[in-house]
Design an enzyme around this catalytic site. Structure first.
Site, PDB file in Angstrom:
ATOM      1  N   ARG A  26     -26.188 -71.754 -27.369  1.00 52.42           N
ATOM      2  CA  ARG A  26     -25.697 -71.531 -26.006  1.00 52.42           C
ATOM      3  C   ARG A  26     -24.555 -72.498 -25.714  1.00 52.42           C
ATOM      4  NH1 ARG A  26     -31.009 -69.793 -25.712  1.00 52.42           N
ATOM      5  NH2 ARG A  26     -30.945 -67.525 -25.524  1.00 52.42           N
ATOM      6  N   ASP A  38     -28.378 -67.744 -32.016  1.00 51.69           N
ATOM      7  CA  ASP A  38     -28.870 -66.970 -30.869  1.00 51.69           C
ATOM      8  C   ASP A  38     -27.782 -65.980 -30.475  1.00 51.69           C
ATOM      9  OD1 ASP A  38     -30.303 -66.178 -28.428  1.00 51.69           O
ATOM     10  OD2 ASP A  38     -31.452 -68.006 -28.757  1.00 51.69           O
ATOM     11  N   HIS A  74     -32.747 -61.849 -30.227  1.00 53.87           N
ATOM     12  CA  HIS A  74     -31.758 -62.915 -30.039  1.00 53.87           C
ATOM     13  C   HIS A  74     -30.738 -62.920 -31.178  1.00 53.87           C
ATOM     14  CE1 HIS A  74     -33.288 -64.857 -26.416  1.00 53.87           C
ATOM     15  NE2 HIS A  74     -34.508 -64.626 -26.858  1.00 53.87           N
ATOM     16  N   GLU A 100     -39.209 -62.891 -27.167  1.00 47.99           N
ATOM     17  CA  GLU A 100     -38.451 -62.081 -26.207  1.00 47.99           C
ATOM     18  C   GLU A 100     -37.734 -60.888 -26.833  1.00 47.99           C
ATOM     19  OE1 GLU A 100     -37.325 -65.133 -22.714  1.00 47.99           O
ATOM     20  OE2 GLU A 100     -36.070 -65.366 -24.481  1.00 47.99           O
ATOM     21  N   TRP A 109     -45.152 -71.314 -26.109  1.00 46.01           N
ATOM     22  CA  TRP A 109     -44.177 -71.673 -25.060  1.00 46.01           C
ATOM     23  C   TRP A 109     -44.476 -71.000 -23.741  1.00 46.01           C
ATOM     24  CZ3 TRP A 109     -40.314 -68.524 -22.692  1.00 46.01           C
ATOM     25  CH2 TRP A 109     -40.208 -67.217 -23.185  1.00 46.01           C
ATOM     26  N   ASP A 155     -35.030 -78.480 -20.140  1.00 45.20           N
ATOM     27  CA  ASP A 155     -33.867 -77.902 -19.448  1.00 45.20           C
ATOM     28  C   ASP A 155     -34.209 -77.660 -17.976  1.00 45.20           C
ATOM     29  OD1 ASP A 155     -35.691 -75.872 -20.103  1.00 45.20           O
ATOM     30  OD2 ASP A 155     -34.143 -74.351 -20.393  1.00 45.20           O
ATOM     31  N   TRP A 167     -33.074 -76.088 -24.141  1.00 47.43           N
ATOM     32  CA  TRP A 167     -32.199 -74.906 -24.154  1.00 47.43           C
ATOM     33  C   TRP A 167     -30.939 -75.282 -23.393  1.00 47.43           C
ATOM     34  CZ3 TRP A 167     -34.010 -71.412 -27.411  1.00 47.43           C
ATOM     35  CH2 TRP A 167     -35.386 -71.403 -27.673  1.00 47.43           C
ATOM     36  N   GLU A 214     -28.306 -73.295 -21.969  1.00 46.74           N
ATOM     37  CA  GLU A 214     -27.513 -72.391 -21.117  1.00 46.74           C
ATOM     38  C   GLU A 214     -26.806 -73.181 -20.022  1.00 46.74           C
ATOM     39  OE1 GLU A 214     -30.663 -71.842 -21.965  1.00 46.74           O
ATOM     40  OE2 GLU A 214     -31.054 -69.711 -22.323  1.00 46.74           O
TER      41      GLU A 214
HETATM   42  C1  ACM Z   1     -38.147 -69.216 -25.467  1.00 40.28           C
HETATM   43  O1  ACM Z   1     -38.031 -70.051 -24.557  1.00 40.28           O
HETATM   44  N1  ACM Z   1     -37.607 -68.017 -25.352  1.00 40.28           N
HETATM   45  C2  ACM Z   1     -38.883 -69.503 -26.683  1.00 40.28           C
END
Ligand code: ACM
Ligand code: ZN
Length: 763
Positions: free
Chosen positions: A161, A190, A265, A331, A397, A424, A472, A474
């Site tokens: 990201r 990703d 992803h 996801e 998670w 994050d 993460w 983003e």
């Molecule tokens: C995740 O936070 N999608 C593993």
């Protein structure tokens, strides 16, 4: 003059250090302070078995670190009588254990392995002054015996990201190493960028590593790239760079677990090789969070995809010697597979009953390949869906449920639940904090985390390898912000993972943390000084409402008002629970040295009504993840806000049935249940709420059923379902809220929604 002042200051700091306890984080298993000092000066040498490479590496590391603090370069010798000795010893039994003895005559670090030796050195370094002295250093005498509680002490970093170059990665590794973290989970690929050179597939980095730069816009608002725009944001690591970083990490006892995401992803890989998706349509790497009409899954029915991934994993395994390889698995939006001829044909051919089983089939194939190459596969908890691969390890998670399920199946587990392991998320504020993805994981919340869930017995608990902080990116686009989000939460997590839980204490940790803050300042590292928001904790029982206030800040004071006015340092000082006897707004601020430190006062509205402080009996319990203020949350007078972790009891996929006893018959004319809708979080207002009354607690008569008047697609709304009736004598009240289904177009379409309720208001 300057020199003398500096000299005096350094003498003073070593003096102060010697007076107080040292501030080692994570807290050692056993640390005995002894009288006196050892003085490290230009004559000190480090004695090792000079033919031993590992000892040489460790000694050089120690010598360089001491030189940074004191300017003194210590020589390495093979002399057994050297003042500082590093020795391998079988008397230390634990693999990662060490013993550190600091005596007035010298320092000795003993360990069974290089890892232990490095940890002993890290502890020694934390006894040195944080301020550069340019002089000899007095180290207080002590005896430390130490080893970790968990073997997976992880930190994750998403470099897709936002891309962070090799030097930043090494800094991240240094920080991890200083706090005895030992697994770096490197999220290398990703949708928004492929960051690892793969020689067989050069387009992955020629195309997949670069995107149109929209860094000036918030992640979710970034428009997709247009074909005529030039991709300028990105980067990747060459295999040579990666190998160098792996070796660097190894020298500090950090294992790098690379993550190659599949089958979802994968938009950047598909941008590079469009034939890998179900649609095979060309696309560009994503610029942010806009996924409209983008393929982000590989086609699970295409055997060419499996060989492509096996080729990649072959190159990845040659770079990363770690026992584990992370394959993602999270996801996956399986909609594309439902309408893909290849995917559907594969399901038929393999007798797979749905797309979850197709994902499981795909992951099992990959596991077989990895196992054949003597690797262990780990994936996000979605790999449980459709059947877990035979030897897979699971990274939990989405809460702890996946981890619990996997541990009960005797599979290894790493705990990294969003709350509190996602770094994050906000750690303070959010007012005044850098924009973050959401959530609220304060330092204290991280510190209080227990990686072994209560649901596991001791045999099952042994499958929990440890836990991990996830970063993460983003919303993290600079190194400054990266440091800020990690510091100091990683230190709290390191103590969770290293120190036995009965040896932990937040105030003691907070005291030791101050030494590390000075170190961060000295090194120019950005860190969060703390969550200055006051926590407002209602205590509702026996018909009374009291409110307790707390702050995570060391030595802070709390000032408050209960008339809705803004508190100042002159407002009443909180010292004991505040009795609330009429509807009120409470506001509170944290002060330090008489200065208001909170960016905004914490606020809470209380409503007084006839049910305050009564016990609530639920037919089926609320989710353990949404306990709000405890079992009497519905009768504590506290109304919820849009922050779902606070004030709301959550009910997952089921009806809420609550009964209360007002103690004696009371004249009642309205009853209301406050509920929340938050579309994104699968929380919907109930379909209807049914109110019943009784005088004996056995025979209930209907009052009314109130239907939901709110649009099911409303993004977020609070609504009270209210029954208004002629004044009636009532003692018992039963309320039944029937949950909704997620609407069509929602990711959970057709699945049962959550109910969130904050208060049962009886007037
Ligand atoms: C995740 O936070 N999608 C593993
Ligand atoms: Zn397909």
């Amino acid at each position: 003059m300057k020199f003398i002042a500096g000299f005096l200051f350094s003498v003073l700091t070593s003096y102060c250090l010697a007076q107080s306890n040292v501030s080692i984080i994570p807290k050692p298993l056993s640390l005995q302070m002894e009288t006196g000092f050892y003085v490290i000066n230009a004559k000190s040498t480090i004695g090792i078995d000079i033919n031993n490479k590992a000892l040489q590496q460790a000694a050089k590391f120690l010598s360089a670190a001491i030189q940074q603090v004191s300017g003194i370069g210590l020589k390495l010798t093979s002399n057994n009588s050297s003042a500082i000795q590093l020795v391998f010893s079988n008397t230390v039994k634990e693999v990662e254990g060490y013993e550190l003895g600091i005596h007035s005559t010298g320092i000795i670090i003993k360990a069974k392995t290089k890892a232990g030796l490095i940890y002993g050195i890290q502890s020694l370094l934390q006894t040195l002054p944080q301020i550069r002295t340019n002089a000899s250093i007095q180290v207080p005498c002590m005896q430390v015996i130490d080893y970790p509680r968990f073997k997976w002490r992880g930190m994750h970093l998403d470099v897709s990201r936002h891309f962070f170059g090799p030097e930043v990665i090494k800094e991240y590794i240094n920080l991890m190493a200083a706090y005895k973290m030992n697994v770096f989970h490197w999220h290398l690929v990703d949708d928004q960028g492929w960051r690892i050179e793969i020689k067989k597939y050069p387009a992955l980095t020629n195309i997949g590593a670069w995107r149109v730069d929209q860094t000036n816009k918030v992640w979710g608002d970034r428009p997709q790239a247009k074909p005529n725009e030039t991709p300028t944001y990105g980067g990747f690591y060459t295999q040579a760079q990666l190998k160098e970083i792996v070796a660097y990490a190894q020298s500090l006892n950090i294992t790098i677990v690379p993550e190659i995401e599949m089958p979802g992803h994968a938009a950047a890989a598909i941008a590079s090789y469009p034939e890998l998706s179900c649609t095979q349509k060309p696309q560009l790497p994503l610029t942010g969070g806009n996924y409209t009409n983008v393929s982000s899954n590989y086609c699970a029915g295409n055997d060419q995809v499996i060989s492509f991934l096996q080729d990649i994993l072959t190159e990845v395994m040659a770079i990363f010697p770690a026992e584990y390889l992370h394959i993602g698995g999270d996801e996956v939006d399986k909609a594309a597979w439902k309408i893909c001829a290849k995917c559907q044909a594969k399901m038929k051919q393999e007798g797979l009953k749905d797309e979850n089983e197709l994902q499981s089939y795909f992951i099992k194939k990959i596991e077989k390949f990895l196992v054949a190459h003597h690797k262990k596969m780990i994936g996000w908890d979605e790999i449980l869906e459709g059947g877990l691969a035979p030897e897979a390890s699971v990274m939990s998670w989405r809460g702890e449920a996946g981890g619990i399920e996997a541990a009960k199946m005797k599979h290894s587990v790493v705990m990294t639940p969003g709350s509190p392991c996602y770094f994050d998320n906000y750690q303070a504020g959010p007012e005044g904090e850098p924009l973050a993805i959401g959530g609220f994981n304060t330092l204290k919340k991280v510190y209080d985390y227990e990686p072994i869930p209560k649901e596991l017995n001791s045999q099952e608990a042994a499958f929990v390898l440890g836990a991990q902080g996830n970063l993460w990116t983003e919303f993290i686009s600079t190194t400054e912000q990266l440091e800020y989000m990690v510091l100091p939460r990683m230190l709290a997590l390191s103590e969770v993972l290293w120190t036995p839980s009965n040896n932990k204490n937040f105030t003691d940790f907070n005291n030791r943390l101050q030494y590390h803050f000075r170190g961060f300042e000295q090194k120019g590292l950005h860190y969060c000084a703390g969550n200055f928001s006051v926590a407002i904790n209602p205590i509702s029982s026996n018909g009374k409402l009291n409110v307790s206030l707390s702050s995570e800040i060391l030595n802070a004071q709390i000032h408050y008002t209960i008339d809705g006015s803004e508190p100042t340092n002159q407002s009443p000082l909180f010292s004991q629970p505040i009795a609330i006897s009429s509807s009120a707004q409470l506001r509170a601020v944290t002060t330090l040295n008489n200065q208001v430190m909170s960016k905004q006062s914490a606020k809470q509205d209380f409503v007084m009504h006839q049910a305050i402080g009564t016990a609530v009996n639920y037919t089926t319990p609320y989710s353990k993840y949404y306990p709000a203020d405890g079992s009497n949350t519905l009768t504590d007078g506290v109304r919820g806000t849009f922050t779902i972790g606070k004030n709301w009891h959550g009910f997952s996929e089921k009806i809420l049935i609550a009964t209360i006893d007002l103690g004696s018959a009371k004249l009642v004319k309205t009853i209301a249940l406050g509920c929340l809708q938050k579309y994104r979080d699968w929380i919907f207002l109930p379909q209807s709420v049914n109110f019943e009354a009784s005088t004996d607690g056995l025979n209930f008569t209907a009052i009314s059923t109130v239907k939901n008047p709110i649009d099911i697609n409303a993004k977020e709304i609070m609504h009270a379902f209210e029954a208004v009736f002629a004044p009636t004598n009532i003692r018992f009240i039963r309320v039944t809220a029937t949950n909704n289904l997620c609407p069509s177009g929602h990711p959970g379409a057709g699945k049962p929604a959550w109910i969130f309720a904050d208060e049962l208001i009886v007037k």
